[in-house]
Design an enzyme around this catalytic site. Structure first.
Site, PDB file in Angstrom:
ATOM      1  N   LYS A 188       0.824  -1.212   0.000  1.00 54.27           N
ATOM      2  CA  LYS A 188       0.000   0.000   0.000  1.00 54.27           C
ATOM      3  C   LYS A 188       0.865   1.272   0.000  1.00 54.27           C
ATOM      4  O   LYS A 188       2.085   1.202   0.111  1.00 54.27           O
ATOM      5  CB  LYS A 188      -0.969  -0.041   1.189  1.00 54.27           C
ATOM      6  CG  LYS A 188      -1.951  -1.228   1.130  1.00 54.27           C
ATOM      7  CD  LYS A 188      -3.041  -1.056   0.077  1.00 54.27           C
ATOM      8  CE  LYS A 188      -3.738  -2.315  -0.370  1.00 54.27           C
ATOM      9  NZ  LYS A 188      -4.555  -3.025   0.595  1.00 54.27           N
TER      10      LYS A 188
HETATM   11  C1  PLP Z   1      -5.684  -4.084   0.950  1.00 54.01           C
HETATM   12  C2  PLP Z   1      -7.137  -3.835   1.005  1.00 54.01           C
HETATM   13  C3  PLP Z   1      -7.891  -4.088   2.156  1.00 54.01           C
HETATM   14  C4  PLP Z   1      -7.339  -4.834   3.329  1.00 54.01           C
HETATM   15  O1  PLP Z   1      -6.246  -4.207   3.901  1.00 54.01           O
HETATM   16  P1  PLP Z   1      -5.386  -5.017   4.992  1.00 54.01           P
HETATM   17  O2  PLP Z   1      -4.593  -3.942   5.655  1.00 54.01           O
HETATM   18  O3  PLP Z   1      -4.548  -5.984   4.240  1.00 54.01           O
HETATM   19  O4  PLP Z   1      -6.334  -5.682   5.906  1.00 54.01           O
HETATM   20  C5  PLP Z   1      -9.218  -3.712   2.172  1.00 54.01           C
HETATM   21  N1  PLP Z   1      -9.807  -3.133   1.116  1.00 54.01           N
HETATM   22  C6  PLP Z   1      -9.118  -2.885  -0.015  1.00 54.01           C
HETATM   23  C7  PLP Z   1      -9.824  -2.211  -1.142  1.00 54.01           C
HETATM   24  C8  PLP Z   1      -7.779  -3.252  -0.112  1.00 54.01           C
HETATM   25  O5  PLP Z   1      -7.099  -3.038  -1.243  1.00 54.01           O
END
Ligand code: PLP
Length: 387
Positions: A188
């Site tokens: 991210k």
């Molecule tokens: C990555 C992601 C999540 C989950 O995030 P985590 O931190 O891995 O739990 C939720 N929604 C979207 C759209 C994502 O891309």
């Protein structure tokens, strides 16, 4: 022809980790305070300042953040939460784990975000909330969404996993709805390995979420081990084990400091893709709407098999052969067997999300990419499709 151009595999979504992150983690290790503590607290304060809000609660994932945001709504069996058919499974799972029924909406193909007109059509007397996703980092049509929420008395949870830097009409993503949930997963825009953050409009609601982060214990239970003296803590709510350790926060503090620098680098990569793919048969993401800021989390192209002369899955394979890591974000939710079985969702009811999910490929857009890496991605595409 399919000989790899690169020697090294280009890992999709690799984070850019600097010496400051490494030094901060090492400092936590040397101090032997590796659980939740002062660094998590500092990361919360820094993130709240970045978003221009009073407080933020650090958690160990965006999934945890969204689960808590849903639980804080006190949903009962039969309650419905509307979300988008084009998202990661976590957005749907948290609704189910909180005891409610997920209701899907198709996307607007122009933005790839939830279509507000379809939200209206899905509202019933049982609808309690909207869980919207700023897909790829492009803000949803929040004026329309907030007007619908106000009219039907619905809460709004913003899944900002892609949208740390996103802005809509001067407002920062996550501050428009009732709660904003962020991800610091390894790929991210701020990468801690694992991690997340919750912000909320209502201070009492955030205080309750904060308690539920750590078993429902009265506030800041981690402080019971510190030098300020022993304190008893009491379970006042049914909580979870969702706290962020200082080892992760140590990384986050420095990732946040460079969030703008990394955004500018991704913007440059994005613009180069747009320019160089213009003559290709691939369909680039729609232009960015005025008065908004895109977070440039994903750069997705659409592969129309007839236009491109190659199927999406074949292109994935050919890119991998050429040592370029690519992704699919996402197969539409109604393609997933668990939900099909449990909720009876059919592909024909979500034509835009289904089609997009079958046509999309995400190209690498991490701040770690060199100009040469981007050249390799484009050369691989050109080698396969030849425009
Ligand atoms: C990555 C992601 C999540 C989950 O995030 P985590 O931190 O891995 O739990 C939720 N929604 C979207 C759209 C994502 O891309």
């Amino acid at each position: 022809m399919s000989k790899p151009r690169r020697k090294e595999f280009l890992v999709f979504g690799q984070p850019l980790i600097g010496d400051d992150e490494i030094a901060e983690v090492t400092d936590s290790m040397r101090q032997a305070w590796i659980g939740t503590g002062p660094k998590a607290q500092r990361f919360e304060a820094d993130f709240a300042a970045y978003k221009g809000v009073a407080q933020a609660a650090a958690v160990n994932s965006c999934t945890a953040a969204m689960h808590l945001a849903c639980v804080a709504l006190n949903l009962k069996p039969g309650d419905e939460v509307i979300t988008t058919a084009m998202t990661f499974c976590a957005s749907v799972n948290v609704i189910i784990h909180a005891g409610a029924t997920p209701v899907l909406c198709d996307i607007d193909p122009k933005t790839l975000n939830i279509d507000p007109e379809q939200i209206e059509a899905k509202i019933t007397p049982n609808t309690k909330a909207l869980l919207i996703v700023h897909y790829a980092g492009r803000p949803c049509d929040m004026n329309a969404i907030m007007a619908i929420a106000k009219c039907h008395n619905l809460k709004v949870i913003e899944d900002c996993a892609h949208a740390i830097e996103t802005e809509y009409h001067g407002k920062k993503a996550g501050t428009i709805g009732d709660t904003g949930c962020f991800s610091f997963y390894a790929t991210k825009n701020i990468a801690c390995g694992e991690g997340g953050m919750v912000i909320a409009k209502d201070a009492d609601s955030l205080a309750r979420i904060r308690r539920m982060v750590l078993h429902g214990l009265s506030a800041d239970a981690w402080a019971r081990y510190s030098a300020s003296g022993f304190k008893h803590h009491y379970v006042t709510d049914l909580g979870f084990k969702y706290n962020m350790p200082d080892l992760q926060a140590a990384i986050g503090i420095h990732q946040l400091k460079r969030v703008e620098e990394h955004w500018r680098r991704r913007e440059a990569v994005w613009n180069r893709y747009v320019t160089e793919l213009a003559p290709s048969p691939f369909i680039a993401p729609p232009p960015i709407e005025s008065n908004t800021r895109h977070a440039y989390h994903l750069f997705t192209i659409r592969i129309d098999e007839k236009r491109c002369g190659i199927a999406r899955d074949k292109l994935l394979e050919e890119m991998t052969k050429r040592n370029i890591g690519v992704g699919v974000h996402y197969l539409a939710i109604p393609e997933q067997p668990y939900y099909r079985e449990r909720y009876g969702w059919r592909a024909e009811d979500f034509p835009e999300a289904i089609r997009y999910g079958r046509e999309c490929i995400s190209l690498p857009i991490s701040p770690k990419l060199t100009d040469e890496d981007v050249t390799d991605v484009l050369a691989a595409l050109c080698d396969i499709v030849q425009w």
